[in-house]
Design an enzyme around this catalytic site. Structure first.
Site, short mmCIF file in Angstrom:
data_model
loop_
_atom_site.label_atom_id
_atom_site.label_comp_id
_atom_site.label_asym_id
_atom_site.label_seq_id
_atom_site.Cartn_x
_atom_site.Cartn_y
_atom_site.Cartn_z
N ASP A 59 0.86 -1.17 0.00
CA ASP A 59 0.00 0.00 0.00
C ASP A 59 0.91 1.23 0.00
O ASP A 59 2.13 1.12 0.20
CB ASP A 59 -0.88 -0.04 1.26
CG ASP A 59 -1.74 1.19 1.42
OD1 ASP A 59 -2.42 1.58 0.46
OD2 ASP A 59 -1.71 1.80 2.50
N ASP B 251 -0.33 5.15 0.96
CA ASP B 251 -0.66 6.12 2.01
C ASP B 251 -0.61 5.46 3.38
O ASP B 251 -1.28 4.46 3.63
CB ASP B 251 -2.06 6.71 1.78
CG ASP B 251 -2.09 7.67 0.59
OD1 ASP B 251 -1.15 8.45 0.44
OD2 ASP B 251 -3.07 7.62 -0.18
#
Length: 324
Positions: A64, A66
């Site tokens: 991922d 953020d």
């Protein structure tokens, strides 16, 4: 840096798992940090050895972005996400910014609510991102202003990110970044951080600009926190770079991120990955979510804003058997 764990609020079986972790020898001293939690330490070490034995030629990394590769907080303040970076007067007006913040206050608590299932959250996540994208389209954002907005945003990747990106590039290990954020902003952050190497692949929500460079919509299917499995199957599995790489190191900050490896598991109809090691960054609501994260991730990093543990894991996997 390490952080104290709120012992009083940790369930008994979780505390026992942590005690076992501290009283058992590890091959990686970084795994003994107070901020590192593991439910099954033996499983972690066995997986590490198996992945090391297979070598870097069988490895891919899925992450991922953020609050995983980028920081959750810096100097006591929340660090910006890719959507937060769009909250810049070069790009949007105050009314739009205010409306986006209102949506964040409504939907972010839902996204991280441990009492709700992914199935319950999905329609609300779709609702959230659809509303945000509609607001952004109305602003007629200009593509040539994105780089300046990123430069002035204060976004910062986790300490040690250069080592992580550079080692993967050196060994030609694919890094697949999944993000429910905005791909154009994400790429600009990585580019300005000088780590956008040829082995990096991004799957995210990309802006669609007209011939004059003005935002008119978003491309492809919406990607949010809890539909990354569909994104993996649709967009990641066909990548030729990922074939013959059945070992996966996965990094995320949400339980929904665990589905990012499903594209590997389904590629070519073969039951994969052979070995999967998952690392979860527990950034927020620690007391409420420790138990669920320890159940889901192999390694949980509590309020750790560095890449120290992922770097140590990566070094061990990609080094000789005697490396520590």
């Amino acid at each position: 840096m390490t952080y104290p764990v709120p012992w009083i609020n940790i369930p008994v079986r979780t505390a026992l798992a942590i005690w076992y972790q501290w009283t058992t020898r590890t091959e990686l001293p970084e795994l003994s940090k107070v901020s590192v939690l593991m439910r099954q330490r033996n499983k972690v070490e066995n997986t590490l050895r198996a992945m090391q034995h297979a070598g870097p030629g069988t490895l891919q990394v899925i992450s991922d972005f953020d609050m995983t590769l980028s920081r959750f907080a810096h100097h006591g303040k929340r660090a910006p996400t890719t959507h937060n970076i769009l909250d810049h007067r070069l790009l949007i007006d105050e009314d739009c910014a205010c409306n986006m913040r209102k949506l964040l206050k409504i939907y972010y608590p839902i996204e991280i609510d441990p009492s709700l299932t992914s199935e319950q959250k999905i329609p609300l996540m779709v609702e959230w991102w659809t509303k945000v994208h509609h607001l952004l389209i109305q602003q007629k954002i200009q593509r040539d202003m994105l780089a300046q907005a990123v430069q002035e945003s204060g976004v910062i990747l986790r300490e040690g990110y250069e080592v992580f990106f550079d080692r993967l590039a050196e060994l030609q290990v694919p890094l697949l970044i999944f993000s429910a954020g905005v791909g154009d902003i994400l790429e600009e952050v990585v580019r300005q951080s000088q780590v956008f190497h040829s082995n990096v692949h991004v799957i995210s929500n990309y802006m669609d600009f007209d011939a004059n460079g003005v935002l008119r919509g978003f491309k492809g299917p919406l990607i949010h926190t809890f539909n990354k499995r569909e994104g993996a199957l649709l967009l990641a599995a066909p990548l030729p770079e990922l074939r013959e790489r059945p070992n996966v190191l996965l990094l995320g900050d949400s339980l929904g991120d665990l589905a990012m490896a499903d594209g590997v598991a389904m590629a070519d109809g073969v039951a994969r990955p052979h070995n999967l090691l998952t690392v979860g960054f527990l950034n927020d609501q620690v007391e409420e979510r420790t138990e669920s994260y320890m159940e889901a991730f192999d390694i949980v990093l509590v309020k750790d804003e560095t890449m120290e543990v992922p770097n140590a894991v990566l070094k061990f996997i990609t080094s000789g058997k005697d490396a520590k």
